[in-house]
Design a protein around this motif. Sequence first.
Motif, PDB file in Angstrom:
ATOM      1  N   SER A 162       0.827  -1.200   0.000  1.00 35.79           N
ATOM      2  CA  SER A 162       0.000   0.000   0.000  1.00 35.79           C
ATOM      3  C   SER A 162       0.860   1.249   0.000  1.00 35.79           C
ATOM      4  CB  SER A 162      -0.931  -0.006   1.192  1.00 35.79           C
ATOM      5  OG  SER A 162      -0.196  -0.088   2.377  1.00 35.79           O
ATOM      6  N   PHE A 163       1.987   1.211   0.696  1.00 35.70           N
ATOM      7  CA  PHE A 163       2.847   2.384   0.702  1.00 35.70           C
ATOM      8  C   PHE A 163       3.443   2.611  -0.680  1.00 35.70           C
ATOM      9  CE2 PHE A 163       6.994   4.322   0.900  1.00 35.70           C
ATOM     10  CZ  PHE A 163       6.711   5.480   1.593  1.00 35.70           C
ATOM     11  N   SER A 164       3.820   1.553  -1.358  1.00 38.31           N
ATOM     12  CA  SER A 164       4.494   1.708  -2.646  1.00 38.31           C
ATOM     13  C   SER A 164       3.599   2.386  -3.664  1.00 38.31           C
ATOM     14  CB  SER A 164       4.916   0.353  -3.180  1.00 38.31           C
ATOM     15  OG  SER A 164       5.651  -0.321  -2.234  1.00 38.31           O
ATOM     16  N   HIS A 165       2.347   1.934  -3.745  1.00 38.07           N
ATOM     17  CA  HIS A 165       1.447   2.527  -4.730  1.00 38.07           C
ATOM     18  C   HIS A 165       1.214   3.992  -4.409  1.00 38.07           C
ATOM     19  CE1 HIS A 165       0.391  -0.676  -7.396  1.00 38.07           C
ATOM     20  NE2 HIS A 165       0.310  -1.512  -6.384  1.00 38.07           N
ATOM     21  N   ASN A 166       0.992   4.242  -3.143  1.00 37.60           N
ATOM     22  CA  ASN A 166       0.769   5.596  -2.680  1.00 37.60           C
ATOM     23  C   ASN A 166       1.954   6.488  -3.025  1.00 37.60           C
ATOM     24  OD1 ASN A 166      -0.025   7.694  -1.110  1.00 37.60           O
ATOM     25  ND2 ASN A 166      -0.886   6.346   0.436  1.00 37.60           N
ATOM     26  N   HIS A 167       3.131   5.980  -2.731  1.00 35.79           N
ATOM     27  CA  HIS A 167       4.371   6.704  -2.954  1.00 35.79           C
ATOM     28  C   HIS A 167       4.552   6.996  -4.444  1.00 35.79           C
ATOM     29  CE1 HIS A 167       9.010   6.562  -2.194  1.00 35.79           C
ATOM     30  NE2 HIS A 167       8.621   7.711  -2.674  1.00 35.79           N
ATOM     31  N   THR A 168       4.332   5.965  -5.261  1.00 33.96           N
ATOM     32  CA  THR A 168       4.526   6.133  -6.696  1.00 33.96           C
ATOM     33  C   THR A 168       3.546   7.155  -7.248  1.00 33.96           C
ATOM     34  OG1 THR A 168       4.893   3.781  -6.601  1.00 33.96           O
ATOM     35  CG2 THR A 168       5.016   4.789  -8.728  1.00 33.96           C
ATOM     36  N   TYR A 169       2.334   7.055  -6.781  1.00 36.64           N
ATOM     37  CA  TYR A 169       1.316   7.993  -7.252  1.00 36.64           C
ATOM     38  C   TYR A 169       1.684   9.425  -6.885  1.00 36.64           C
ATOM     39  CZ  TYR A 169      -2.969  10.660  -7.179  1.00 36.64           C
ATOM     40  OH  TYR A 169      -3.886  11.650  -7.340  1.00 36.64           O
ATOM     41  N   THR A 170       2.121   9.651  -5.644  1.00 46.11           N
ATOM     42  CA  THR A 170       2.479  11.014  -5.269  1.00 46.11           C
ATOM     43  C   THR A 170       3.667  11.484  -6.102  1.00 46.11           C
ATOM     44  OG1 THR A 170       3.658  10.049  -3.445  1.00 46.11           O
ATOM     45  CG2 THR A 170       1.622  11.150  -2.921  1.00 46.11           C
ATOM     46  N   ARG A 171       4.580  10.608  -6.399  1.00 47.75           N
ATOM     47  CA  ARG A 171       5.724  11.024  -7.235  1.00 47.75           C
ATOM     48  C   ARG A 171       5.255  11.414  -8.627  1.00 47.75           C
ATOM     49  NH1 ARG A 171      10.492  11.144  -5.144  1.00 47.75           N
ATOM     50  NH2 ARG A 171      10.910   9.800  -3.360  1.00 47.75           N
ATOM     51  N   ALA A 172       4.299  10.661  -9.162  1.00 47.35           N
ATOM     52  CA  ALA A 172       3.790  11.005 -10.492  1.00 47.35           C
ATOM     53  C   ALA A 172       3.133  12.375 -10.457  1.00 47.35           C
ATOM     54  CB  ALA A 172       2.806   9.941 -10.962  1.00 47.35           C
ATOM     55  N   VAL A 173       2.334  12.629  -9.427  1.00 48.44           N
ATOM     56  CA  VAL A 173       1.642  13.921  -9.345  1.00 48.44           C
ATOM     57  C   VAL A 173       2.656  15.037  -9.131  1.00 48.44           C
ATOM     58  CG1 VAL A 173      -0.012  15.261  -8.019  1.00 48.44           C
ATOM     59  CG2 VAL A 173      -0.478  12.893  -8.531  1.00 48.44           C
ATOM     60  N   GLU A 174       3.651  14.783  -8.294  1.00 47.68           N
ATOM     61  CA  GLU A 174       4.660  15.811  -8.053  1.00 47.68           C
ATOM     62  C   GLU A 174       5.442  16.119  -9.322  1.00 47.68           C
ATOM     63  OE1 GLU A 174       6.659  13.960  -4.855  1.00 47.68           O
ATOM     64  OE2 GLU A 174       5.008  14.397  -3.475  1.00 47.68           O
TER      65      GLU A 174
END
Lengths: 115, 329, 430, 174
Positions: C73-85
């Motif tokens: 769950s952390f990985s998906h969340n992390h990746t998504y925030t990186r994409a948005v950033e």
Amino acid sequence: MFGYWDALYFIYAFIIGLLISYLLMKWAEKASVGTRKEGDGSKIYISGEDQDKVIPQFEHLQGYFTGRHVMWGFIRGINKMFLTFRREHTGLLTDYVSYLLITVAIVLGVMVIWG
Amino acid sequence: MNVLCTTVGLIAIYLYVSFVSLVWDGLDRRLVARMQRRVGPPLLQPFYDFLKLVSKESIIPRDSNKMFEASPILALAASITLLAYTPIGFGPILATKGDVLVFIYLLALIAFIRVIGAVSSGSPYAQIGAQREVIMLASREAPMMLGLFAILWRLAKLDVERPFSLETLYQHNIWEIGTPLTIVGSLVLLIVFVFWLASEIEVGYFNIPEAETEVAEGPMAEYSGRHLALFKLSNSLKEYASASLVVAMFFPWGLSQYLGISGIEAMLVDLVFHTIKVFMILFVSMSLFRAITGRLRVTQAVNLFWSRILSASIIGAILLVIDILGVIG
Amino acid sequence: MNSRIEYWVKIPIGPIHPALEEPEKFIITLDGERIIHVDIKLGYNLRGLEWIAMRRNYIQLLYLVERICGICSFSHNHTYTRAVEEMAGIEVPERAEYIRAIIGELERIHSHLLNLGVVGHAIGYDTVLHLSWLARERVMDILEAIGGNRVNYAMNTIGGVRRDIEEKHKRMILEMIRYYREEVMPKVEEIFLYDPTVEARLRDAGVIPKRIALEYSAQGPTARGSGIKKDVRYNEQLGVYPELGIRPITPKEFTGVIKGDVFDRMVVRVGELWQSMEIIEKAFDQMPEDKIKTFSKDNVALAKLKKAEGAGIGRYEAPRGETIHYVRANPGTDGPAKWKAREPTFPNLFAVARALVGEQLADVPVAIASIDPCLSCTDRVAIIDSKTGKKKVLTEKDLLKASIEKTKEINPNIKAKPEAVGGICGGVRL
Amino acid sequence: MTPEELIKRIKERFEVEIYTSQTKTLHPRERIWIEVSRNDFKELMKYFQEIDPHAQFSIIIGEDRGDHLSATYHLELFCENSPSLSVAVITSCPKEDPKIPSLGDVFPSSVPYERENQEFLGIIFEGIPDPRRLFLPDDFPEGIYPLRLDEKGITPEMVKNAGHPYKIKKEGSK
């Protein structure tokens, strides 16, 4: 300890066993909720697939089991031994004669040693 | 009189063994649970399981044939018959010349009935499980028979009244011969039999036919309710009987002659002592083995039996042969 | 397909099978027990996340993404925030990057310990399962203490992290690392490097040679087990990972050989456990005092994101391999026009299916378990269950009704009347 | 190879639109975005494989962009280096003729993604070795592509309980 054995005793013991297990089964049948032989519950387990529907790629599911696979693991497990034996079966008469001679020599040797 | 005696004895032994073997199953589950740092189920869980299974609805797959329903009964019947030929602290009830053959036959018969039941169920997983069961059966019998016959043959040389009877094991034992060769040979055979026992009850390395993650409990895939309960009971009995054989072969000593009692009491004491020994051998061959090993591939297991265990068995047998023929010394 | 195939045995593994934790189908063609052909059918766990994502804003999406999968769950969340950033050009405070690294490595530890146990179970070695999951409890406790949940700890937000790691957390984590170093890791190495059963079953099982791994672009431990030095944290120079001394782990450092079999994949996992602990310790040494997020409030972030344009790709090395998220902005609205995720299991599944050809049936569970499949991640896309001809969509109520009918048919005497709770559907709160 | 070199080499061979993006992280990361017409697309992908035989194919992102469908292919070149090259190739096709050449023979790993996009967006990949469905059930109606935003997508009556979290009606309530 108890008696003498012959085939009759074996059959007798087996009948006792059958009787006990049959009675147990009958008792269980009475004690249980029942038996289900039809309906959806009586389909076999194929990893959650429905047996009645045509499962893609499993059109031939009925009666596909053939006997030639039964000993696969066995043959594969002793493959090395099998190969060795097959290598020895050269089909040359001289080879077989030499095996025979070697065997006879060993037997004779043993007989000579033990007198 | 004789027939009555046999009948009563057989039923009494059946009741005793089914109780004791189910207790052992509970004990085994608890012991393994402790080894795995779990709490484990209550000691009487196998009884609860049995009763629960009996009370549940039994499902008969519509692709199955008559043998599917008959085979649990046949398997249990064969197991009960097996008890009549099992040495349990004293000679088997139906002991006679050559009853060891019947013992081996019945052990194989139970496995075959399981195979027939599995093949009759119509499930592809059960069929793969059955095919693995046949392969395992064919592999484990050879070293076991060789070892058993070698020991009995060695004992038959010691002037017994009924050679090749399992009763012989209680008249003489392999350790009392005392020559170094027999001791070494028997130790090798003991190892063979520990492996054989593990494969007979399908634990650890040899949990291949019933591999849960591979073929979904294999032969038992379609069984449910009371049919499964009967199979479980039959397996427990078989487990006890096969362990009894190992105990009788290698640890046959009874308590009764030391306590100086005889008659029925002596038999009871011996039976209880024998049960304790069975538990110990099962602890090594079942609980420990289950806790410290995983499952092998079927080819690896066949290879293990034919190349390692069979050769160990041959070595053990040859040592016994050399001892009696006196080739050396 | 030639006509001979008719005589071969076909075995379905899945959708419901004890070897699989989650539903999917492997169609296995057998000759004896040798596998001739493997086919994959996915989609038993479809939840329509991409479709749902079109109707969410960036912050809501954060939660949806987190619930793709429980383990990563952390990985998906992390990746998504990186994409948005990346899309909006948002800068992340350095402390937040360190906290992300720490949580990410904690998650890696728990995921790898879980997988070690699952592989143990797949070969019938249940003691490994129980003991490694017992060891895993410790890191789960830490994650619960930090994030408030054992899974779905919701640490990330756009432009930083939500929660700081405090002094007491630091003490707990260091204590945990000491426990793992001294008590758990020696046992894990004993089992996965030297145990005879494990060696017998995992060596030469499910071999993915380097060529196949490259061709099928295998990810994560599956690729590294085959000898490809590929680790997104290292390739992408992600966040502060270069400062933490990240490098791809291959089995060569442990066993000296690379075969690309299940054994090697497990060796990589064991190595990564060591590496994760080192990274956490280094991160604690280097972590600066700083704020933890760029935007104090979520609506500030949304206001900024409303003006964003273009697209962004986020990549992160999840415990199972490379996760990619793609976000394309919809200027003027607070939600993305398109969000798409790719998880490592998807390519790995096809690589392992290819590798299984020629192996035995007994290797199937262990080979599948060795890529640590996360099928709920893989099946994330469609929406409805529909029957041919007439469209029929099953809602929760319908499903409940159907199951009540079924229960009645099986046992007419049951009196209980279950009610629809509403909301939970296929693991995702909708 | 640096991104600049790669851009130069591609510009020599193909007429494409290239731009780069950069992240604002501690180690700025350059990503190359290439827009290419579908005629040149396959040649370009083959050229990538020439540049790096071990190019790693990661994902196809199919999108419905209103008047046309686009597919974004992400590639990682020199995947064992730090930093590796991250390239996103965007190609598109009109909705009335949704065809894009398949990459099954260049990157075998792209086939599952092509199958996925084929069923979800209705992009036809020409020459795909395995056109069966992957995710959708076999009895899903033909001609409906769930991720299309036009009339070929999901109609509102097909959707239940997938709306906003607070809009679920409870039984009995109006």
